[in-house]
Scaffold this motif. Structure first.
Motif, PDB file in Angstrom:
ATOM      1  N   GLY B 213      38.796  49.948  49.431  1.00  0.00           N
ATOM      2  CA  GLY B 213      38.704  50.555  50.740  1.00  0.00           C
ATOM      3  C   GLY B 213      38.578  52.055  50.772  1.00  0.00           C
ATOM      4  O   GLY B 213      38.536  52.645  51.850  1.00  0.00           O
ATOM      5  N   VAL B 214      38.494  52.678  49.634  1.00  0.00           N
ATOM      6  CA  VAL B 214      38.374  54.141  49.633  1.00  0.00           C
ATOM      7  C   VAL B 214      37.040  54.531  50.258  1.00  0.00           C
ATOM      8  O   VAL B 214      36.012  53.950  49.955  1.00  0.00           O
ATOM      9  CB  VAL B 214      38.463  54.680  48.195  1.00  0.00           C
ATOM     10  CG1 VAL B 214      38.147  56.157  48.173  1.00  0.00           C
ATOM     11  CG2 VAL B 214      39.844  54.415  47.650  1.00  0.00           C
ATOM     12  N   ILE B 215      37.101  55.509  51.133  1.00  0.00           N
ATOM     13  CA  ILE B 215      35.889  55.896  51.846  1.00  0.00           C
ATOM     14  C   ILE B 215      35.113  56.900  50.999  1.00  0.00           C
ATOM     15  O   ILE B 215      35.640  57.931  50.582  1.00  0.00           O
ATOM     16  CB  ILE B 215      36.233  56.504  53.197  1.00  0.00           C
ATOM     17  CG1 ILE B 215      36.968  55.489  54.040  1.00  0.00           C
ATOM     18  CG2 ILE B 215      34.969  56.968  53.901  1.00  0.00           C
ATOM     19  CD1 ILE B 215      37.712  56.089  55.172  1.00  0.00           C
ATOM     20  N   SER B 216      33.858  56.562  50.771  1.00  0.00           N
ATOM     21  CA  SER B 216      33.032  57.444  49.965  1.00  0.00           C
ATOM     22  C   SER B 216      32.693  58.711  50.738  1.00  0.00           C
ATOM     23  O   SER B 216      32.456  58.668  51.944  1.00  0.00           O
ATOM     24  CB  SER B 216      31.763  56.708  49.558  1.00  0.00           C
ATOM     25  OG  SER B 216      30.783  57.623  49.148  1.00  0.00           O
ATOM     26  N   GLU B 217      32.639  59.818  50.026  1.00  0.00           N
ATOM     27  CA  GLU B 217      32.295  61.067  50.696  1.00  0.00           C
ATOM     28  C   GLU B 217      30.836  61.087  51.112  1.00  0.00           C
ATOM     29  O   GLU B 217      30.471  61.664  52.127  1.00  0.00           O
ATOM     30  CB  GLU B 217      32.543  62.235  49.738  1.00  0.00           C
ATOM     31  CG  GLU B 217      34.008  62.605  49.626  1.00  0.00           C
ATOM     32  CD  GLU B 217      34.197  63.786  48.692  1.00  0.00           C
ATOM     33  OE1 GLU B 217      33.196  64.409  48.326  1.00  0.00           O
ATOM     34  OE2 GLU B 217      35.358  64.051  48.352  1.00  0.00           O
ATOM     35  N   HIS B 218      30.013  60.434  50.314  1.00  0.00           N
ATOM     36  CA  HIS B 218      28.581  60.537  50.575  1.00  0.00           C
ATOM     37  C   HIS B 218      28.144  59.520  51.613  1.00  0.00           C
ATOM     38  O   HIS B 218      27.483  59.865  52.588  1.00  0.00           O
ATOM     39  CB  HIS B 218      27.819  60.321  49.272  1.00  0.00           C
ATOM     40  CG  HIS B 218      28.264  61.242  48.185  1.00  0.00           C
ATOM     41  ND1 HIS B 218      28.041  62.593  48.234  1.00  0.00           N
ATOM     42  CD2 HIS B 218      28.949  60.998  47.046  1.00  0.00           C
ATOM     43  CE1 HIS B 218      28.556  63.154  47.156  1.00  0.00           C
ATOM     44  NE2 HIS B 218      29.120  62.216  46.420  1.00  0.00           N
ATOM     45  N   THR B 219      28.500  58.292  51.384  1.00  0.00           N
ATOM     46  CA  THR B 219      27.983  57.255  52.263  1.00  0.00           C
ATOM     47  C   THR B 219      28.879  56.994  53.452  1.00  0.00           C
ATOM     48  O   THR B 219      28.486  56.341  54.397  1.00  0.00           O
ATOM     49  CB  THR B 219      27.811  55.940  51.492  1.00  0.00           C
ATOM     50  OG1 THR B 219      29.088  55.546  51.006  1.00  0.00           O
ATOM     51  CG2 THR B 219      26.866  56.140  50.322  1.00  0.00           C
ATOM     52  N   LYS B 220      30.123  57.483  53.385  1.00  0.00           N
ATOM     53  CA  LYS B 220      31.086  57.244  54.456  1.00  0.00           C
ATOM     54  C   LYS B 220      31.376  55.761  54.623  1.00  0.00           C
ATOM     55  O   LYS B 220      31.769  55.312  55.683  1.00  0.00           O
ATOM     56  CB  LYS B 220      30.581  57.805  55.801  1.00  0.00           C
ATOM     57  CG  LYS B 220      30.161  59.249  55.744  1.00  0.00           C
ATOM     58  CD  LYS B 220      31.370  60.149  55.600  1.00  0.00           C
ATOM     59  CE  LYS B 220      30.931  61.602  55.629  1.00  0.00           C
ATOM     60  NZ  LYS B 220      31.934  62.528  55.122  1.00  0.00           N
ATOM     61  N   LYS B 221      31.131  55.034  53.567  1.00  0.00           N
ATOM     62  CA  LYS B 221      31.425  53.604  53.637  1.00  0.00           C
ATOM     63  C   LYS B 221      32.659  53.311  52.797  1.00  0.00           C
ATOM     64  O   LYS B 221      32.986  54.066  51.894  1.00  0.00           O
ATOM     65  CB  LYS B 221      30.245  52.793  53.086  1.00  0.00           C
ATOM     66  CG  LYS B 221      28.934  53.126  53.761  1.00  0.00           C
ATOM     67  CD  LYS B 221      28.629  52.155  54.864  1.00  0.00           C
ATOM     68  CE  LYS B 221      27.433  52.596  55.672  1.00  0.00           C
ATOM     69  NZ  LYS B 221      26.223  52.689  54.853  1.00  0.00           N
ATOM     70  N   MET B 222      33.232  52.178  53.082  1.00  0.00           N
ATOM     71  CA  MET B 222      34.420  51.833  52.331  1.00  0.00           C
ATOM     72  C   MET B 222      34.058  51.085  51.061  1.00  0.00           C
ATOM     73  O   MET B 222      33.116  50.309  51.037  1.00  0.00           O
ATOM     74  CB  MET B 222      35.325  50.942  53.191  1.00  0.00           C
ATOM     75  CG  MET B 222      35.841  51.681  54.397  1.00  0.00           C
ATOM     76  SD  MET B 222      36.685  50.596  55.502  1.00  0.00           S
ATOM     77  CE  MET B 222      38.282  50.550  54.748  1.00  0.00           C
ATOM     78  N   CYS B 223      34.850  51.333  50.045  1.00  0.00           N
ATOM     79  CA  CYS B 223      34.643  50.657  48.767  1.00  0.00           C
ATOM     80  C   CYS B 223      35.027  49.191  48.940  1.00  0.00           C
ATOM     81  O   CYS B 223      36.068  48.875  49.508  1.00  0.00           O
ATOM     82  CB  CYS B 223      35.499  51.295  47.682  1.00  0.00           C
ATOM     83  SG  CYS B 223      35.434  50.426  46.118  1.00  0.00           S
ATOM     84  N   THR B 224      34.178  48.320  48.479  1.00  0.00           N
ATOM     85  CA  THR B 224      34.432  46.902  48.695  1.00  0.00           C
ATOM     86  C   THR B 224      34.940  46.208  47.444  1.00  0.00           C
ATOM     87  O   THR B 224      34.997  45.001  47.399  1.00  0.00           O
ATOM     88  CB  THR B 224      33.154  46.209  49.167  1.00  0.00           C
ATOM     89  OG1 THR B 224      32.138  46.475  48.212  1.00  0.00           O
ATOM     90  CG2 THR B 224      32.739  46.699  50.529  1.00  0.00           C
ATOM     91  N   ARG B 225      35.250  46.952  46.445  1.00  0.00           N
ATOM     92  CA  ARG B 225      35.774  46.306  45.242  1.00  0.00           C
ATOM     93  C   ARG B 225      37.241  45.925  45.422  1.00  0.00           C
ATOM     94  O   ARG B 225      37.857  46.213  46.451  1.00  0.00           O
ATOM     95  CB  ARG B 225      35.614  47.237  44.043  1.00  0.00           C
ATOM     96  CG  ARG B 225      34.237  47.135  43.401  1.00  0.00           C
ATOM     97  CD  ARG B 225      34.153  48.085  42.260  1.00  0.00           C
ATOM     98  NE  ARG B 225      33.881  49.424  42.761  1.00  0.00           N
ATOM     99  CZ  ARG B 225      32.693  49.993  42.728  1.00  0.00           C
ATOM    100  NH1 ARG B 225      31.701  49.387  42.211  1.00  0.00           N
ATOM    101  NH2 ARG B 225      32.521  51.190  43.218  1.00  0.00           N
ATOM    102  N   SER B 226      37.784  45.355  44.388  1.00  0.00           N
ATOM    103  CA  SER B 226      39.164  44.907  44.484  1.00  0.00           C
ATOM    104  C   SER B 226      40.092  46.120  44.493  1.00  0.00           C
ATOM    105  O   SER B 226      39.678  47.254  44.289  1.00  0.00           O
ATOM    106  CB  SER B 226      39.501  43.997  43.318  1.00  0.00           C
ATOM    107  OG  SER B 226      39.644  44.783  42.158  1.00  0.00           O
TER     108      SER B 226
END
Lengths: 96, 368
Positions: B213-226
Motif C-alpha cells: 500500500g505504499v504510495i509511489s511518488e511518481h505514479t501516486k498509486k498504491m503498491c499492490t504487493r504483499s
C-alpha cells in the motif's frame, strides 16, 4: 557442305560443353516471361485448344500452331540481346 | 578446333550471321516447345482452364475500384456504428464494446463476478441483514485485493479510475451510505490520496490489511504487493497507514453521528467493543464517559482490522433497516439493565440513552 555441317556440329558441341547453351536458354526464358510473351502464347494456346476440343489436342498440333507465332512474337530487344551474346561467344572461342 | 574456328572469324561474315541466327531460332523453338509441353500437360491433367470461369461470375466478382467501398463493393465501415442491445440491462452498447460490457453486466468474467456480486448485494441491501451485507462486503473486498495483488499496477488503476461500471456501482453504494454522516469525512480525507480516491473507506482498509500500500511518488498509486514487499520499508508502510487511517481516527469523536452509529453496532461487535471498554476502564464512572469513548476510539486505532470494519459496516446499514431493530432491542435491553444505578446515570449523562443502553447492557451481561 560437309565441312559446313561439321563446323556446325563442332560449335553446337562447344555451346553445350561450355554450358553456354543452357545459360542462353535460361536467359531467353526469363526474358520472354518478363515481356509477356509466354502469356500471349498461352492465350493463343487456349484458342487453339478450344477450337480443337479439349480431348483431341496433341503436342504436335500445339507445336505447329504455336511455334510460328512464338517466333514472331519475340520482342526485338530480346532477340538482339540473344544474338549479341551468341556472337560474343563465337568470337571468344573462334579466337582461341 | 582452331582450324575449324578460324574460317568463321574470317571474311565470311554472312555464314557467321546465318549460324548465329540458326542458334537463335533453335533456342526460340526450344522455348516454344517447352511451352507446348507445359500447356499440353496442363490440358491433359485438367488444370489448364482452372483459372478462368464463365463471364457472369467474372463480372460478379470483378474488383471494385471506387472511393468509399472495398474491393468487393461493400461499404467498409458499415459495422462501425452498429449497436447491440444487452440482453441483461437492455441498454444499447456499441458492438466493439459489447463483449466487455456483457462480461461486466452478466458477471461471468474474470474480474467481474465481484462487481456483479456487489451490484446484487447493493440491490438487496434493504432486505438483507446487516451481518450478511458485511460478510458480502468482506468477501468482495478480499476478492478485490486478491485480484489486485495479482494484477499489474496499470491494470489496477485502470479498474479503479477508468471503468465507468465500477465508479458507478461505487457511487451507488455511497449513495446508500450517504445517510450516515460519517462517510462524508472519510471521503474528504481520502480525497487527498490520488489514485484511490475512488475507493471506499472499507476498501482502503482491507487493502491496507492485505497489501503493502505504499504510495509511489511518481505514479501516486498504491503498491499492490504483499505486506512484506521488499521494495518498500516498514517505515513507509507505517507512514502510509498513518496517513490513510490516522486522520479517520480523530474524525470519529468530532462527529456525533459517528458515535451514534457506534451505538447501532451489531450485537457481537458491540460486545467486543464494550469488552474493550471494560478492559480499558474497569470501573465505568459517569464522569469519564467521554474518556471511555476516547478509549474506545483508541482501541479502534489499535485494532484496526477487527474494529474498524464492523463500525463501518454498520454505517451502511444505519440508513437501512438497522434503526428499528436496534431500537426494539435496546428497549428490551434497557429493561434488563435498569437495575444498575451507574448504568442509568451513564446513559443520562450521555444523553443518548438508546444508543448507550445496548452497550451497557452487554457490559452488564459480561459482568454476569
Amino acid at each position: 557442305m560437309s565441312k559446313d555441317s561439321q563446323m556446325r556440329a563442332a560449335i553446337n558441341q562447344k555451346l553445350i560443353e561450355m554450358g553456354e547453351r543452357e545459360r542462353l536458354k535460361e536467359l531467353l526464358r526469363a526474358k520472354l516471361v518478363e515481356c509477356g510473351w509466354k502469356d500471349q502464347l498461352k492465350a493463343h494456346c487456349k484458342d487453339v485448344i478450344r477450337e480443337k476440343g479439349l480431348e483431341h489436342v496433341t503436342v504436335e498440333d500445339l507445336v505447329t500452331e504455336v511455334t510460328p507465332k512464338g517466333r514472331a512474337l519475340v520482342p526485338d530487344s530480346v532477340k538482339k540481346e540473344l544474338l549479341q551474346r551468341i556472337r560474343a561467344f563465337l568470337a571468344q572461342h573462334a579466337t582461341l | 578446333m582452331k582450324m575449324e574456328d578460324m574460317p568463321l572469324s574470317g571474311p565470311d561474315n554472312t555464314k557467321l550471321e546465318a549460324l548465329v541466327h540458326d542458334i537463335y531460332s533453335e533456342l526460340v523453338e526450344d522455348a516454344c516447345l517447352g511451352l507446348c509441353f507445359e500447356v499440353h500437360r496442363a490440358v491433359k491433367q485438367g488444370y489448364f482452364f482452372l483459372d478462368e470461369t464463365d463471364q457472369e461470375s467474372m463480372k460478379e466478382f470483378e474488383i471494385v475500384d471506387q472511393p468509399g467501398v472495398d474491393i468487393f463493393g461493400q461499404v467498409y465501415n458499415q459495422w462501425k456504428n452498429k449497436e447491440c442491445e444487452c440482453p441483461n440491462c437492455k441498454r444499447l452498447i456499441a458492438a466493439s464494446r459489447f463483449a466487455p460490457h456483457l462480461e461486466k453486466c452478466l458477471g461471468m468474467g474474470r474480474n467481474s463476478s465481484r462487481i456483479a456480486n456487489r451490484r446484487l448485494a447493493s440491490n438487496n441491501n434493504m432486505s438483507k441483514s446487516e451481518s450478511d451485507q458485511e460478510d458480502n462486503d468482506d468477501l468482495n473486498d478480499n476478492d478485490w485485493s486478491y485480484g489486485a495483488e495479482k494484477k499489474a499496477k496499470k491494470r489496477k488503476s485502470d479498474k479503479n479510475q477508468n471503468s465507468p461500471r465500477r465508479s458507478k456501482s461505487l457511487k451507488h453504494k455511497n449513495g446508500e451510505l450517504g445517510s450516515s454522516v460519517s462517510s462524508e469525512p472519510y471521503k474528504y480525507n481520502f480525497n487527498t490520496g490520488i489514485s484511490y480516491e475512488t475507493l471506499g473507506p472499507d476498501e482502503v482498509r482491507s487493502l491496507l490489511t492485505t497489501q503493502c500500500g505504499v504510495i509511489s511518488e511518481h505514479t501516486k498509486k498504491m503498491c499492490t504487493r504483499s505486506q512484506r514487499c521488499p521494495q518498500h520499508t516498514d517505515e513507509q508502510r507505517r507512514a502510509v497507514r498513518v496517513f490513510l487511517l490516522g486522520p479517520s481516527a480523530p474524525a470519529l469523536p468530532d462527529a456525533d453521528a459517528v458515535v451514534e452509529n457506534d451505538g447501532f453496532d451489531i450485537p457481537d461487535g458491540q460486545t467486543l467493543m464494550s469488552r474493550l471498554q471494560w478492559e480499558d476502564s474497569p470501573d465505568i464512572s459517569p464522569t469519564d464517559s467521554a474518556s471511555s469513548k476516547a478509549s474506545t476510539n483508541h482501541a479502534d486505532s489499535r485494532r484496526p482490522k477487527k474494529k474498524k470494519r464492523p463500525s463501518l459496516g454498520l454505517n451502511s446499514a444505519g440508513g437501512g433497516g438497522g434503526g428499528g431493530g436496534v431500537g426494539g432491542g435496546s428497549s428490551s435491553l434497557t429493561g434488563g439493565s435498569s437495575s444498575s444505578q451507574s448504568n442509568i446515570s451513564l446513559s443520562t449523562k450521555k444523553k443518548r440513552p438508546k444508543l448507550s443502553a445496548p452497550s451497557i447492557s452487554s457490559i452488564y451481561d459480561e459482568l454476569n
